[in-house]
Design an enzyme around this catalytic site. Structure first.
Site, PDB file in Angstrom:
ATOM      1  N   SER A 221     -11.260   7.737 -75.677  1.00  0.00           N
ATOM      2  CA  SER A 221     -10.039   7.929 -76.447  1.00  0.00           C
ATOM      3  C   SER A 221      -9.551   6.565 -76.903  1.00  0.00           C
ATOM      4  CB  SER A 221      -8.964   8.587 -75.563  1.00  0.00           C
ATOM      5  OG  SER A 221      -7.675   8.508 -76.139  1.00  0.00           O
TER       6      SER A 221
ATOM      7  N   TYR B 241      -4.174   9.006 -67.543  1.00  0.00           N
ATOM      8  CA  TYR B 241      -5.074   9.317 -68.657  1.00  0.00           C
ATOM      9  C   TYR B 241      -5.681   8.033 -69.217  1.00  0.00           C
ATOM     10  CZ  TYR B 241      -6.734  11.383 -73.038  1.00  0.00           C
ATOM     11  OH  TYR B 241      -7.515  11.800 -74.099  1.00  0.00           O
TER      12      TYR B 241
END
Length: 256
Positions: free
Chosen positions: A143, A156
């Protein structure tokens, strides 16, 4: 001839979103596809979409955070189609947006278990099989949060930075044995996960597109299909000199 004609591809987390688009793209480009997800209904829907377009696919339910289930997934994939040429480790969760010092430990543990441990377990099992099959190509879903930080998303961010690290190490260790490993780093993509993050951030006061489109220099968020194009290309022989990369696909987000 498609980019991956005659190959077998595994896509985890392919019951929806980027994973589903990737599985459909693999099939459209000639691969036989192993669809995997914890959500059986979503996974079966993806298989039906592929079969409707005359592709070949099978669904295998698996939780990537559980070692035995990952091993069984690879074994069943090979049982179904004979070998494993391509893999996309897409399964992941976003968790809760919470300030760093208030992050619940269970939120941290679950995100790390799925996103990082899950990718690690899948890489181990996939590489073992690809060594038997004479090589292969793997794409991990990181990501832009694997390249920069995002307030409120520490677990995350940590998990996706870890995915980029695992990618580099696996690529270094197995490149000479014919296995390429890359990671892609999507920015805002039109998925349920992005909707969840936008809802948590704004309480639903504005739409995901209203919040996220202006943050990307290209002027909009991306689509799962755009991400799938990159994943399948990376798994194809057209990307034969690409390995160990952490590639943004983010409409210019991290260039800011």
């Amino acid at each position: 001839m498609g980019m991956v004609s005659g190959k077998t591809a595994l896509v985890t987390g392919s019951g929806a979103g980027i994973g589903r688009a990737t599985a459909v793209k693999f099939a459209a480009e000639g691969a036989k596809v192993v669809v995997s997800d914890v959500n059986a209904e979503g996974g079966e829907e993806t298989v039906a979409m592929i079969e409707k377009q005359d592709g070949k696919a099978v669904f295998i339910k698996a939780d990537v955070a559980v070692s035995d289930e990952v091993d069984a997934l690879i074994a069943k994939a090979v049982e179904s189609f004979g070998r494993l040429d391509c893999a996309c480790n897409n399964a992941g969760i976003e968790g809760k947006i919470v300030p760093f010092i208030e992050q619940p430990l269970d939120n941290f543990d679950r995100i790390i278990a799925v996103n990082l441990r899950g990718t690690f377990l899948c890489l181990q099992a996939e590489i073992r099989q690809m060594l038997k099959d004479g090589g292969g190509a793997i794409v991990n879903l990181a990501s832009v949060a694997g390249l920069i930080g995002f307030p409120g998303l520490a677990p995350y961010v940590a998990s996706k930075h870890g995915v980029n690290g695992l990618t580099k190490n696996a690529a270094l260790e197995y490149g000479k044995q014919g296995i390429r490993v890359n990671a892609i780093c999507p920015g805002g993509i039109d998925t349920r996960m992005l909707d969840s993050l936008a809802e948590q951030s704004t309480g639903g006061e504005i739409t995901t597109r209203e919040m996220m489109d202006p943050l990307h220099p290209i002027g909009r968020i991306g689509t799962p299909e755009e991400v799938a194009e990159l994943i399948v290309w990376l798994c194809s022989d057209r990307a034969s000199f690409v390995t160990g990369a952490n590639i943004p696909i983010d409409g210019g987000f991290v260039a800011q």
